[in-house]
Design a protein around this motif. Structure first.
Motif, mmCIF file in Angstrom:
data_model
loop_
_atom_site.group_PDB
_atom_site.id
_atom_site.type_symbol
_atom_site.label_atom_id
_atom_site.label_comp_id
_atom_site.label_asym_id
_atom_site.label_seq_id
_atom_site.Cartn_x
_atom_site.Cartn_y
_atom_site.Cartn_z
ATOM 1 N N THR A 10 10.752 -7.164 -3.814
ATOM 2 C CA THR A 10 9.972 -7.242 -5.063
ATOM 3 C C THR A 10 8.689 -6.421 -4.994
ATOM 4 O O THR A 10 8.115 -6.086 -6.029
ATOM 5 C CB THR A 10 9.602 -8.705 -5.394
ATOM 6 O OG1 THR A 10 8.728 -9.212 -4.367
ATOM 7 C CG2 THR A 10 10.836 -9.581 -5.478
ATOM 8 N N VAL A 11 8.251 -6.107 -3.775
ATOM 9 C CA VAL A 11 7.011 -5.322 -3.620
ATOM 10 C C VAL A 11 7.121 -3.988 -4.355
ATOM 11 O O VAL A 11 6.164 -3.525 -4.985
ATOM 12 C CB VAL A 11 6.703 -5.092 -2.131
ATOM 13 C CG1 VAL A 11 5.560 -4.091 -1.961
ATOM 14 C CG2 VAL A 11 6.338 -6.413 -1.460
ATOM 15 N N PHE A 12 8.304 -3.361 -4.296
ATOM 16 C CA PHE A 12 8.487 -2.055 -4.937
ATOM 17 C C PHE A 12 8.392 -2.179 -6.457
ATOM 18 O O PHE A 12 7.844 -1.309 -7.131
ATOM 19 C CB PHE A 12 9.832 -1.452 -4.527
ATOM 20 C CG PHE A 12 9.911 -1.129 -3.066
ATOM 21 C CD1 PHE A 12 9.365 0.028 -2.563
ATOM 22 C CD2 PHE A 12 10.522 -2.006 -2.181
ATOM 23 C CE1 PHE A 12 9.419 0.320 -1.212
ATOM 24 C CE2 PHE A 12 10.587 -1.726 -0.822
ATOM 25 C CZ PHE A 12 10.030 -0.565 -0.345
ATOM 26 N N GLY A 13 8.940 -3.277 -7.004
ATOM 27 C CA GLY A 13 8.826 -3.496 -8.438
ATOM 28 C C GLY A 13 7.398 -3.750 -8.867
ATOM 29 O O GLY A 13 6.925 -3.229 -9.885
ATOM 30 N N ILE A 14 6.675 -4.550 -8.077
ATOM 31 C CA ILE A 14 5.279 -4.854 -8.388
ATOM 32 C C ILE A 14 4.429 -3.584 -8.361
ATOM 33 O O ILE A 14 3.585 -3.364 -9.241
ATOM 34 C CB ILE A 14 4.732 -5.891 -7.392
ATOM 35 C CG1 ILE A 14 5.418 -7.243 -7.627
ATOM 36 C CG2 ILE A 14 3.219 -6.033 -7.519
ATOM 37 C CD1 ILE A 14 5.115 -8.275 -6.566
ATOM 38 N N SER A 15 4.660 -2.735 -7.367
ATOM 39 C CA SER A 15 3.874 -1.496 -7.273
ATOM 40 C C SER A 15 4.172 -0.574 -8.453
ATOM 41 O O SER A 15 3.282 0.130 -8.943
ATOM 42 C CB SER A 15 4.159 -0.781 -5.949
ATOM 43 O OG SER A 15 5.496 -0.316 -5.895
ATOM 44 N N SER A 16 5.416 -0.568 -8.911
ATOM 45 C CA SER A 16 5.778 0.274 -10.061
ATOM 46 C C SER A 16 5.133 -0.226 -11.344
ATOM 47 O O SER A 16 4.763 0.559 -12.221
ATOM 48 C CB SER A 16 7.303 0.311 -10.230
ATOM 49 O OG SER A 16 7.923 0.866 -9.101
ATOM 50 N N VAL A 17 4.980 -1.565 -11.469
ATOM 51 C CA VAL A 17 4.396 -2.146 -12.672
ATOM 52 C C VAL A 17 2.885 -1.922 -12.720
ATOM 53 O O VAL A 17 2.324 -1.499 -13.738
ATOM 54 C CB VAL A 17 4.708 -3.659 -12.750
ATOM 55 C CG1 VAL A 17 3.914 -4.309 -13.888
ATOM 56 C CG2 VAL A 17 6.199 -3.875 -12.958
ATOM 57 N N PHE A 18 2.218 -2.213 -11.609
ATOM 58 C CA PHE A 18 0.756 -2.217 -11.613
ATOM 59 C C PHE A 18 0.126 -0.921 -11.108
ATOM 60 O O PHE A 18 -1.065 -0.688 -11.331
ATOM 61 C CB PHE A 18 0.238 -3.395 -10.784
ATOM 62 C CG PHE A 18 0.610 -4.732 -11.348
ATOM 63 C CD1 PHE A 18 0.010 -5.186 -12.510
ATOM 64 C CD2 PHE A 18 1.574 -5.517 -10.736
ATOM 65 C CE1 PHE A 18 0.357 -6.421 -13.048
ATOM 66 C CE2 PHE A 18 1.932 -6.755 -11.267
ATOM 67 C CZ PHE A 18 1.322 -7.214 -12.424
ATOM 68 N N LEU A 65 0.832 -1.211 0.000
ATOM 69 C CA LEU A 65 0.000 0.000 0.000
ATOM 70 C C LEU A 65 0.864 1.257 0.000
ATOM 71 O O LEU A 65 0.606 2.211 -0.736
ATOM 72 C CB LEU A 65 -0.929 0.000 1.214
ATOM 73 C CG LEU A 65 -2.006 -1.089 1.267
ATOM 74 C CD1 LEU A 65 -2.796 -0.980 2.560
ATOM 75 C CD2 LEU A 65 -2.929 -1.014 0.063
ATOM 76 N N ALA A 66 1.903 1.254 0.849
ATOM 77 C CA ALA A 66 2.764 2.433 0.962
ATOM 78 C C ALA A 66 3.546 2.695 -0.316
ATOM 79 O O ALA A 66 3.684 3.845 -0.751
ATOM 80 C CB ALA A 66 3.718 2.269 2.144
ATOM 81 N N GLN A 119 3.006 5.697 -4.300
ATOM 82 C CA GLN A 119 3.956 6.545 -5.011
ATOM 83 C C GLN A 119 3.695 6.533 -6.514
ATOM 84 O O GLN A 119 4.162 7.403 -7.238
ATOM 85 C CB GLN A 119 5.391 6.080 -4.726
ATOM 86 C CG GLN A 119 5.787 6.183 -3.269
ATOM 87 C CD GLN A 119 7.204 5.694 -3.025
ATOM 88 O OE1 GLN A 119 8.185 6.355 -3.367
ATOM 89 N NE2 GLN A 119 7.328 4.532 -2.430
ATOM 90 N N THR A 120 2.960 5.521 -6.998
ATOM 91 C CA THR A 120 2.760 5.373 -8.444
ATOM 92 C C THR A 120 1.299 5.435 -8.865
ATOM 93 O O THR A 120 0.989 5.844 -9.982
ATOM 94 C CB THR A 120 3.344 4.029 -8.930
ATOM 95 O OG1 THR A 120 2.701 2.946 -8.211
ATOM 96 C CG2 THR A 120 4.839 3.953 -8.677
ATOM 97 N N ILE A 121 0.396 5.034 -7.973
ATOM 98 C CA ILE A 121 -1.014 4.928 -8.351
ATOM 99 C C ILE A 121 -1.649 6.299 -8.605
ATOM 100 O O ILE A 121 -2.609 6.423 -9.370
ATOM 101 C CB ILE A 121 -1.798 4.162 -7.255
ATOM 102 C CG1 ILE A 121 -3.150 3.682 -7.781
ATOM 103 C CG2 ILE A 121 -1.981 5.023 -6.005
ATOM 104 C CD1 ILE A 121 -3.894 2.780 -6.799
ATOM 105 N N VAL A 122 -1.090 7.337 -7.981
ATOM 106 C CA VAL A 122 -1.684 8.675 -8.076
ATOM 107 C C VAL A 122 -1.427 9.323 -9.433
ATOM 108 O O VAL A 122 -2.236 10.131 -9.908
ATOM 109 C CB VAL A 122 -1.143 9.584 -6.938
ATOM 110 C CG1 VAL A 122 -1.689 10.995 -7.056
ATOM 111 C CG2 VAL A 122 -1.509 8.991 -5.587
ATOM 112 N N ALA A 123 -0.306 8.958 -10.072
ATOM 113 C CA ALA A 123 0.127 9.671 -11.278
ATOM 114 C C ALA A 123 -0.951 9.689 -12.362
ATOM 115 O O ALA A 123 -1.248 10.754 -12.942
ATOM 116 C CB ALA A 123 1.405 9.056 -11.815
ATOM 117 N N LEU A 133 10.017 -5.591 -13.896
ATOM 118 C CA LEU A 133 9.960 -7.046 -13.723
ATOM 119 C C LEU A 133 11.362 -7.633 -13.579
ATOM 120 O O LEU A 133 11.584 -8.549 -12.776
ATOM 121 C CB LEU A 133 9.229 -7.688 -14.909
ATOM 122 C CG LEU A 133 7.717 -7.409 -14.992
ATOM 123 C CD1 LEU A 133 7.119 -8.021 -16.249
ATOM 124 C CD2 LEU A 133 7.003 -7.958 -13.764
ATOM 125 N N SER A 134 12.314 -7.105 -14.348
ATOM 126 C CA SER A 134 13.694 -7.590 -14.205
ATOM 127 C C SER A 134 14.267 -7.163 -12.865
ATOM 128 O O SER A 134 15.085 -7.880 -12.262
ATOM 129 C CB SER A 134 14.574 -7.076 -15.354
ATOM 130 O OG SER A 134 14.752 -5.672 -15.291
#
Length: 509
Positions: free
Chosen positions: A138-146, A19-20, A24-28, A308-309
């Motif tokens: 990996t949570v940070f990568g997943i949040s950036s992707v989705f 969530l945290a 950082q990405t969902i708002v954009a 993802l990488s």
């Protein structure tokens, strides 16, 4: 005596961390809709800036306080503040209110992130710590992707308020589980003394530094009195902070930590990693849309392979820690990251989307392992009473490095394009107002209004500017590679006994 339920604790912490980081990405992608409703375009960027400012500033402070009063307390406090900020964001009636509430969200997120990684170190035996740090990374990568796609979906089919309200039910679930599943061990017979002066002087120094970096080259010239004044205040309060910390009985950020080789080297490496990696996240979408002529959707999705990488790299980095030294893994990761940055410097108008994706995958594979390795390295060389502040320092320096990197890269783009256009555009038929901002290359209507020869010049200039951005990334990565060589022979110790977690009367369980 009651023991920590590891499975439920891990699930709840991963949910809170997701969530945290997602915020950082969902708002954009929701921001155009939010601006249309709330107005206040002039403070648009502060919706992101306020979150970053408070999140970065609070990290080292909470790291120290969690050492003194317990991880569970500050994780739950952070989650509570984050949910309160989310609820308030959804009720915002103006852009100014949204900026303030986003700052509150940032305070919560800055408490959650470093504390989660400290708890992971303490509830797992040594042989599992590396793997778990990698999984959490990996949570940070997943949040950036989705994150961007999720933000667009929620905004389109529900309303923009729900990108914030969605945090509440999920946050409550995480909070409720952790209340009962996490049982904390805390030293007895110790009455800690909070270093309020150290916390205050550090906060002023960090906030003014970040403000100078955010405002410089955008709102004000780098040579303006406003920006220079902010840098001067930051430097002045940094001096005050260092003096206070040398005399404090329980300093907010013990300077003695940086006498340890691992912590000193990791701090420098994570700062450089943050500075280098922001190039990919910030400027590759601009390259795809502005130079290659891709759509906004393509520009946003182009980051997915790199993220993802990064997830794969983070997982692998966590797994190989049992076998190789931190230096070996960090050197390898920095070398791969440098290769990726070098390849990205070669992008130009004739580059294909396949080349962009391939180079970004290499860049991400180098970035990923550094996340779990640097965190685990510093946690292993300090006493339990300093584990929180040591962990938060890694996240703090990476965040500061990213902010510095973005500021420098923005200046590089502006200077490169200004110089290039001044040499090539003279005498050509074009409205000069269109040339003041590379954003014209992102707007289809504006592109069509520019004569073909001029458009080609603009695209070439932007391509060269972004290539120079990756030269900076390459330099930062190579500097990190050199510094990594001084990390020593430390590695993950697996012969220690697993950490025992016993119930304590801390008032949170």
């Amino acid at each position: 005596m009651k023991q920590t339920n590891v499975k439920w604790t891990v699930a709840a912490m991963m949910l809170a961390l997701l969530l945290a980081s997602l915020d950082q990405t969902i708002v954009a992608t929701a921001m155009p809709t939010i601006v249309a409703e709330l107005k206040g375009m002039e403070i648009y960027s502060w919706v992101f800036t306020s979150y970053m400012l408070t999140m970065t500033t609070i990290m080292p402070i909470v790291g120290k306080l969690s050492d003194m009063y317990g991880r569970k307390l500050f994780f739950l406090l952070g989650l509570g503040v984050f949910m309160a900020g989310s609820a308030l964001c959804g009720t915002a009636d103006s852009m100014f209110e949204l900026v303030i509430y986003r700052g509150l969200q940032g305070l919560g997120a800055g408490s959650i992130m470093p504390t989660a990684f400290t708890i992971i170190f303490e509830i797992f035996p040594p042989e599992k710590r590396g793997r778990m740090q990698g999984i959490f990374g990996t949570v940070f990568g997943i949040s950036s992707v989705f994150g961007p796609s999720l933000g667009a979906y929620i905004t389109e089919f529900f309303s923009w308020e729900w990108i914030f309200y969605i945090n509440l039910p999920l946050g409550i679930v995480s909070f409720g589980i952790l209340m009962f599943s996490l049982v904390e061990t805390k030293a007895a017979g110790h009455s800690p003394k909070v270093d309020y002066l150290g916390a205050g002087t550090m906060a002023v120094s960090v906030i003014t530094l970040l403000l100078a970096l955010v405002l410089g080259g955008k709102e004000y010239e780098w040579s303006s009195w406003q920006v220079l004044g902010l840098f001067a205040i930051s430097l002045l309060f940094l001096g005050f902070f260092l003096q206070v910390e040398r005399r404090a009985k329980e300093p907010m950020l013990p300077l003695s930590l940086f006498r340890k080789r691992v912590i000193a080297v990791v701090s420098a490496v994570t700062f450089l990693q943050g500075a280098a990696m922001m190039g990919g996240a910030t400027y590759i979408p601009l390259f795809v849309q502005g130079v290659l002529g891709g759509s906004a959707a393509n520009a946003g999705n182009i980051l997915t392979p790199m993220m993802l990488s990064l997830v794969v790299g983070s997982t692998v980095g966590g797994l190989v820690m049992r076998k190789y030294t931190y230096r070996t893994i960090t050197l390898t990761a920095m070398a791969v990251m440098s290769l990726g940055a070098f390849l990205l410097t070669r992008l130009n108008m004739t580059s294909s989307s396949f080349e962009v994706i391939l180079y970004m995958i290499i860049f991400g594979l180098g970035t990923g392992p550094l996340m779990p390795v640097t965190t685990t390295a510093v946690q292993g060389v300090v006493e339990p009473t300093q584990r929180g502040v040591a962990t938060s320092s890694v996240t703090f320096f990476r965040s500061i490095g990213g902010t510095v990197g973005v500021a420098i890269m923005g200046t590089i783009v502006t200077m490169t394009m200004t110089h290039s256009l001044a040499q090539q555009i003279t005498g050509l038929p074009v409205n000069e107002a269109l040339l003041k901002d590379p954003q014209v290359l992102l707007e289809p209507a504006a592109r069509m209004a520019i004569p073909a020869p001029v458009l080609t010049i603009l695209q070439n200039s932007l391509a060269q500017a972004i290539s120079n951005v990756f030269l900076f990334s390459l330099g930062a990565a190579l500097a990190g590679l050199v510094i990594s060589a001084f990390l020593g022979k430390s590695k993950l110790e697996i012969h220690r006994k697993p950490v025992q977690t016993k119930a304590i009367p801390d008032g949170t369980a």
